[in-house]
Design a protein around this motif. Sequence first.
Motif, PDB file in Angstrom:
ATOM      1  N   ALA A 157    -102.410  96.017  13.530  1.00  0.00           N
ATOM      2  CA  ALA A 157    -103.384  96.062  12.438  1.00  0.00           C
ATOM      3  C   ALA A 157    -102.984  97.095  11.386  1.00  0.00           C
ATOM      4  N   ILE A 158    -102.502  98.249  11.835  1.00  0.00           N
ATOM      5  CA  ILE A 158    -102.044  99.282  10.891  1.00  0.00           C
ATOM      6  C   ILE A 158    -100.911  98.744  10.026  1.00  0.00           C
ATOM      7  N   GLY A 159     -99.990  98.023  10.646  1.00  0.00           N
ATOM      8  CA  GLY A 159     -98.883  97.472   9.882  1.00  0.00           C
ATOM      9  C   GLY A 159     -99.319  96.376   8.928  1.00  0.00           C
ATOM     10  N   LEU A 160    -100.188  95.465   9.383  1.00  0.00           N
ATOM     11  CA  LEU A 160    -100.622  94.355   8.532  1.00  0.00           C
ATOM     12  C   LEU A 160    -101.468  94.829   7.358  1.00  0.00           C
ATOM     13  N   LEU A 161    -102.244  95.889   7.555  1.00  0.00           N
ATOM     14  CA  LEU A 161    -103.067  96.431   6.473  1.00  0.00           C
ATOM     15  C   LEU A 161    -102.279  97.333   5.528  1.00  0.00           C
ATOM     16  N   GLY A 162    -101.011  97.572   5.824  1.00  0.00           N
ATOM     17  CA  GLY A 162    -100.192  98.416   4.957  1.00  0.00           C
ATOM     18  C   GLY A 162    -100.512  99.885   5.049  1.00  0.00           C
ATOM     19  N   LEU A 163    -101.161 100.313   6.134  1.00  0.00           N
ATOM     20  CA  LEU A 163    -101.540 101.716   6.261  1.00  0.00           C
ATOM     21  C   LEU A 163    -100.387 102.599   6.709  1.00  0.00           C
ATOM     22  N   ALA A 164     -99.323 101.997   7.219  1.00  0.00           N
ATOM     23  CA  ALA A 164     -98.214 102.807   7.734  1.00  0.00           C
ATOM     24  C   ALA A 164     -97.539 103.613   6.640  1.00  0.00           C
ATOM     25  N   ARG A 165     -97.590 103.103   5.421  1.00  0.00           N
ATOM     26  CA  ARG A 165     -96.903 103.831   4.347  1.00  0.00           C
ATOM     27  C   ARG A 165     -97.569 105.161   4.022  1.00  0.00           C
ATOM     28  N   PHE A 166     -98.812 105.342   4.479  1.00  0.00           N
ATOM     29  CA  PHE A 166     -99.483 106.610   4.240  1.00  0.00           C
ATOM     30  C   PHE A 166     -98.952 107.714   5.143  1.00  0.00           C
ATOM     31  N   ALA A 167     -98.004 107.386   6.006  1.00  0.00           N
ATOM     32  CA  ALA A 167     -97.391 108.426   6.835  1.00  0.00           C
ATOM     33  C   ALA A 167     -96.681 109.468   5.981  1.00  0.00           C
ATOM     34  N   ARG A 168     -96.303 109.079   4.770  1.00  0.00           N
ATOM     35  CA  ARG A 168     -95.640 110.043   3.886  1.00  0.00           C
ATOM     36  C   ARG A 168     -96.585 111.158   3.447  1.00  0.00           C
ATOM     37  N   LEU A 169     -97.892 110.955   3.626  1.00  0.00           N
ATOM     38  CA  LEU A 169     -98.855 111.995   3.264  1.00  0.00           C
ATOM     39  C   LEU A 169     -98.914 113.117   4.280  1.00  0.00           C
ATOM     40  N   ILE A 170     -98.318 112.912   5.453  1.00  0.00           N
ATOM     41  CA  ILE A 170     -98.342 113.958   6.474  1.00  0.00           C
ATOM     42  C   ILE A 170     -97.464 115.119   6.009  1.00  0.00           C
ATOM     43  N   PRO A 171     -98.001 116.314   5.849  1.00  0.00           N
ATOM     44  CA  PRO A 171     -97.199 117.438   5.351  1.00  0.00           C
ATOM     45  C   PRO A 171     -96.201 117.923   6.394  1.00  0.00           C
TER      46      PRO A 171
END
Length: 557
Positions: A158-172
């Motif tokens: 679900a994380i991959g299909l919703l495109g949420l994985a790209r927000f991993a770049r927000l992790i400092p």
Amino acid sequence: MQHTRKEFVDAVKSSWRSVDYRVRDGCAWLQSAAQTAPGRLSHYTLDSVRYYRHHRTAMRREIVSGITIAVLQIPESVAFSFVAGVRPILGLRATIFLVTVGGLFGAQPATVNGAAGAMAVVLAELSAAGGTWADRPQEEVETLVYLTIIFTGLFQLAIGLLGLARFARLIPFTAMIGFMNGLAIVILRSQLDAFKECTTEPEYAGCVRENSLTWMSLGAGATWIVILEVLMATAIVFAFPYFRRVQRYVPAALVALVVVTVFEHGINRPGIGLPTRTVGETASVSGTFIAPTIPAMPPNADWPNVLVYGVTMAFIGAIESIMTAQVVAELLQHPLDNFAPTQETLAQGLGNFICALLGGMGGDGMIGQSTVNVMNGARGRLSTMSAGLFLAIIVLGLSPVIELVPVTCLTGILFVIVFKTFYWPTFLLLFRLSLPDALGIVLVTVLAVTTNLAVAVAAGVVLRALVHAYASADLLHVTSRMLKSPEEEQEVVEEEEDMETDVEDNVDGRGGGDLSQLEAGRGGKGTVEMVEGLDQQQPDLVGGVQQGLQQAQQQQQ
């Protein structure tokens, strides 16, 4: 009030439309990928066969590296199974299926997946000694583990299909450092059971279920044999890489496993007479592959914990897998594209779902093994897929041999992993970074040890966002005045445009950057102190920003 309610309803509708669009777009992409996958897979296979037919050296390097990774993952999979409190065969199955699926569908070739410590330490809160399910029968615990990993895979998909994985770049980067440090401490703490013994039950598993293990006495000779074997394994894993010619073909962990096992059964038991606990005495490794089945629901299934820990491990697995892919990409100097985090998360979700149906404990990307794979010369997917094949052959044919391995050997190997996982420059960074960054590293590390890794990373992201918002607020200046005519309004607009132009000219012209670079000096009181906190190696940027801000303040006055 009515206007506010209407705005809220419009915002909810807009968010729902956005989610619906992402779901529809993800489903369409998944349908298109499923339709084109057979053709693309056949073309990829044919291209790979042609390539390796003309590059025999590369093929030999990939296969040898795959064998090395397979052997290296045996002790670690068994060790992490003990960390999670499940039978070793569950960890071995998980590694076999994850390394194969991840190697085939992952974003970065040569990335190794398997039963990893980040997932094991979270799962241990449920299934290990002292965990939530410790008082349940072993078979029921394993069924609940399978259900949890199934939901982990579904949530990752679900994380991959919703495109949420790209927000991993927000992790400092501070959260990343705290994540690795906390993981190392948790793994270290889990290995202290090697220095405990069972005195109240006939079998070690009984003491684990009853949580009645006791510390070994320093006055007992068996305690010093345990310490000796742990130090032997640790020293071998540390020193063997210096023998580069041999280390290319034989992993250090395998050498430690063989040497300590020979010492235990060839010298210690027949000569000294102080036996230490082996893998077979702890839990049976024997087992075969099972047919894909959906686990039967226990009569009193703990659904809240199954769902909560499924979500937790989904995010932890996605984060560490993306980090692993980034590390491999940096080693190979092949930057990942924007779709790579999504592809890696989808591959992890598929792998966890499959391994749960086939009796595995779940896992994610493994940074250490991936680094070893690249250092061995692996560059393609053949290395990881061959690792899964060779590991399956070893597990099916050599399980009696694995049961002879002393637990002290696995503990020594994991001590080295702990040492390499912990980011030791942290102690220097705590005095060089700004206070909020240093606090972020400490916060994530402490929460990772006291709660779990997902909560720790989330807290690190929230803290970093609050610090950034506080620092950015000093860059915003608001003035208000009463305008009497359109001519005065036009004069104010032109004055504000001149102010913005002056600041941009000073920053871009002299420093070669923009105001976002002020983030490097976050944590001060006021804009001037933030600028003074910038690296001293950027004097032009500092001077340009200071001059621009002074001019803007003078014009406002």
